[in-house]
Design a protein around this motif. Sequence first.
Motif, PDB file in Angstrom:
ATOM      1  N   PRO A  46       0.839  -1.215   0.000  1.00  0.00           N
ATOM      2  CA  PRO A  46       0.000   0.000   0.000  1.00  0.00           C
ATOM      3  C   PRO A  46       0.866   1.256   0.000  1.00  0.00           C
ATOM      4  O   PRO A  46       2.029   1.227   0.412  1.00  0.00           O
ATOM      5  N   ALA A  47       0.310   2.347  -0.463  1.00  0.00           N
ATOM      6  CA  ALA A  47       1.026   3.616  -0.469  1.00  0.00           C
ATOM      7  C   ALA A  47       1.011   4.227   0.929  1.00  0.00           C
ATOM      8  O   ALA A  47       0.014   4.156   1.639  1.00  0.00           O
ATOM      9  N   ASP A  48       2.140   4.802   1.313  1.00  0.00           N
ATOM     10  CA  ASP A  48       2.262   5.482   2.601  1.00  0.00           C
ATOM     11  C   ASP A  48       2.188   6.985   2.352  1.00  0.00           C
ATOM     12  O   ASP A  48       3.084   7.565   1.741  1.00  0.00           O
ATOM     13  N   TYR A  49       1.106   7.614   2.810  1.00  0.00           N
ATOM     14  CA  TYR A  49       0.896   9.033   2.544  1.00  0.00           C
ATOM     15  C   TYR A  49       1.371   9.938   3.682  1.00  0.00           C
ATOM     16  O   TYR A  49       1.044  11.120   3.722  1.00  0.00           O
ATOM     17  N   SER A  50       2.151   9.385   4.598  1.00  0.00           N
ATOM     18  CA  SER A  50       2.660  10.182   5.714  1.00  0.00           C
ATOM     19  C   SER A  50       3.798  11.083   5.245  1.00  0.00           C
ATOM     20  O   SER A  50       4.293  10.955   4.127  1.00  0.00           O
ATOM     21  N   TYR A  51       4.234  11.970   6.125  1.00  0.00           N
ATOM     22  CA  TYR A  51       5.326  12.878   5.814  1.00  0.00           C
ATOM     23  C   TYR A  51       6.641  12.423   6.447  1.00  0.00           C
ATOM     24  O   TYR A  51       7.551  13.229   6.633  1.00  0.00           O
ATOM     25  N   LYS A 108       0.294  11.991  -8.520  1.00  0.00           N
ATOM     26  CA  LYS A 108      -0.735  12.787  -7.845  1.00  0.00           C
ATOM     27  C   LYS A 108      -1.612  11.945  -6.930  1.00  0.00           C
ATOM     28  O   LYS A 108      -1.946  12.359  -5.812  1.00  0.00           O
ATOM     29  N   TYR A 109      -1.990  10.744  -7.380  1.00  0.00           N
ATOM     30  CA  TYR A 109      -2.987   9.970  -6.642  1.00  0.00           C
ATOM     31  C   TYR A 109      -2.428   8.744  -5.917  1.00  0.00           C
ATOM     32  O   TYR A 109      -3.115   8.161  -5.091  1.00  0.00           O
TER      33      TYR A 109
END
Length: 213
Positions: A46-51, A108-109
Motif C-alpha cells: 500500500p502507499a504510505d501518505y505520511s510525511y 498525484k494519486y
Amino acid sequence: MEKRRPFNLKTIIIPYNFTLVVLSAYMFHELFMAAWMSGYSLKCQPADYSYNYLPMRMARAGWWFFFSKVIELMDTVFFIMRKKSNQLTFLHVYHHSTMVINCWLGVKYVGGGQAFFQAMLNSFIHIVMYLYYGMAAIGPHMQKYLWWKRYLTSMQLMQFVAILTHTTVNFFSDCEFPQVYNVAVMAYSVSLIILFSNFYYQEYVKRASQKKQ
C-alpha cells in the motif's frame, strides 16, 4: 520544418542523452533504496501518505520520474528538427505522450506503494536506452559498438511483461492499493507489449528475412 533544412543538433543531443543516463541512474537508486529501506513487498505494498522521511523520499523520486517524462518529450522535438520522420512512429508518439499523463496521475494519486516497481524498472531500462542513444549520436564510427540494439528492445519488452506480472499479482491479492490503478497499468502494459512486439518483428525478424532474400 517542412521547408527548412535539418538542424545539426549533435552538440545538444549528446549531452542531453548522457544527462538522462545520469538522471535515470539517480531515480533508479532513489526508488530502490527507498523501497529497500522501507521493507517494500513485491506482492502487496500500500502507499504510505505520511510525511515521514522514507515515504517522502519515495514521493520525491516519483516526482522526478514524472518530470523525466516531460524532459523526454524533447526526443520528439529533436526528431522533427533533424527531419528524422521515420523515427516518428505511432509507437513513439503513443508511448511518449501517454507516459506523461500516466506518470502525472500516478504521482498525484498514488505517490508510492507498489507503483514504485514500474518506475524503478523503467528507470533502469532508460539508463541503458539513453546510453545507446548517446553513443549513437557521437557518430557513425560508433556503430560497431552498438550491436546490442536488438537486446535493448528485448529488455524493453521484458520490462513490460514484468510490470504486467507484478501488477496482476497485486490485483488478485487482498491489498489496500487502488484497483483502478492496477487495471490501468495492466491495460497499458498489454498495449505496449503488443506495440513493442510488432516493432521487434518488423525490425529484427521481417527485415532480417528480407535481407536474406
